[in-house]
Scaffold this active site. Sequence first.
Site, PDB file in Angstrom:
ATOM      1  N   CYS A  82     -67.656  39.576  33.766  1.00 36.05           N
ATOM      2  CA  CYS A  82     -68.050  39.038  32.471  1.00 36.05           C
ATOM      3  C   CYS A  82     -66.846  38.474  31.708  1.00 36.05           C
ATOM      4  CB  CYS A  82     -68.837  40.068  31.654  1.00 36.05           C
ATOM      5  SG  CYS A  82     -69.696  39.295  30.251  1.00 36.05           S
ATOM      6  N   HIS A 191     -73.190  40.951  35.112  1.00 33.82           N
ATOM      7  CA  HIS A 191     -72.805  42.365  35.155  1.00 33.82           C
ATOM      8  C   HIS A 191     -73.379  43.023  36.412  1.00 33.82           C
ATOM      9  CE1 HIS A 191     -71.024  42.845  31.145  1.00 33.82           C
ATOM     10  NE2 HIS A 191     -71.848  41.872  30.801  1.00 33.82           N
ATOM     11  N   GLU A 193     -72.919  45.933  37.458  1.00 31.81           N
ATOM     12  CA  GLU A 193     -73.301  47.321  37.153  1.00 31.81           C
ATOM     13  C   GLU A 193     -74.647  47.415  36.456  1.00 31.81           C
ATOM     14  OE1 GLU A 193     -70.741  45.699  35.987  1.00 31.81           O
ATOM     15  OE2 GLU A 193     -70.900  45.660  33.816  1.00 31.81           O
TER      16      GLU A 193
END
Lengths: 213, 253
Positions: A82, A191, A193
């Site tokens: 990001c 992202h 995650e």
Amino acid sequence: MPQTVAVIDYGSGNLHSVAKAIEHAGSCRVLVTSDMNEIRSADRVVLPGVGAMGDCMHGLQDRGLDSVVLDFIQEKPLMGVCVGMQILTEFGEESSGVDALGVFPGQITQFSKSMKCPEGRPLKVPHMGWNELLQRPHPMWAGIGDRTRFYFVHSYRYADIKATCVAGTSHFGAPFVAALSRPNVFAVQFHPEKSHDAGIRLYRNFLTWDGTC
Amino acid sequence: MGLAKRIIPCLDVDQGRVVKGVQFEDIRDAGDPVEVSRRYNQAGADEITFLDITASHENRATTYETVSRMASEVFIPLTVGGGVRNTDNIRDLLLAGADKVSINTAAVFQPEFVKKAADKFGSQCIVVAIDAKQVEPGMWEIFTHGGRKPTGLDAVEWATRMVSYGAGEILLTSMDRDGTCDGFDLGLTRSVADSVTVPVIASGGVGNLDHLVDGVLEGHAEAVLAASIFHFAKYTIGEAKVAMANAGIEVRL
């Protein structure tokens, strides 16, 4: 002895989910750290980032970690996430302008307010949600189908999809860059995650990536 | 190709348990939040919203602990709201693993708090939740305290102001529809969605899958939030996605 992954902590928000996702991805020791020596001696580094590009850049510089990052990628693999991707470029137009690390050529610009969504209405910025990613050949995409969706949240983007360092693109109003790569560096605007199985797979690929493109 | 519209199951959490009431009353138990969010994650939910509906001081520790457990095993975005009153609350929730924090009552009483929060943490993690009731045709007013207190604020004006203060997303709930299963208030949703430059999540009233479709196509919402239809297994997330895809809406399947 499992390899060590350092997630650089330079005051940029929540790193818990990044660390948990990497631990979930494969056998490794994850250190969330701002300690230069711990970062230097790690096998791999993840450079996260949320919020404003200027704050992230200053957070890194104030801790003297900008040069640590630049040295690290001479030898070992780093993944930017990001704003962690954005600060690897040369410049961001956010705030009054942010000089960045210059690992990749090019700059980060705002989504234009004149852009339209497919229904013809103005784009809703931040670009927030799951978008398809068109891959360009890269070992980091192993096991991840082309056009797999990843989770994005950002208001600024790398627009030059013709740059040679582009590893993937997405479309929001117009095409933009979703991933950048060069030897030892893979950086993504989304992202991993927060991108469920595909994101975990990307971190798993990073754990075995030899740094070649 | 492009950005998918999102389906967000909402967990109303009271003292560590998922509950769901009708018009904020008549509460039914719907399980352990970590277990429920794990199930939604596997089922393909695009995001999870966790609303701490009691949010009393004694319960904060339980909330942080629950959020932390959720974030450790659920790798999709997590929004947490309920009782967010100051930047310390926000910091604690983000550190516990929330990706976004939803501000409701505190925004009404201290609008500057939204500005401060967006400056400090970034607009991308600041959601302003708006609970609105229709007061006359084409006019909606903001209510606080679970829909009990009127504020005199016009919903559309308020949403626009919150975006100018840095809200990155609006979570818009119709108090008239919440828990009724009659569908979103599409007039409200569309009026707000067409007036702001950030994504709007439609909430309140989903009773079937057509309602989700309407929220996007008629209401112009970027995301649709529902609780009861998913908690009590009336429909799966997968069925909701297929219904939206069949209506020509781009979704993540």
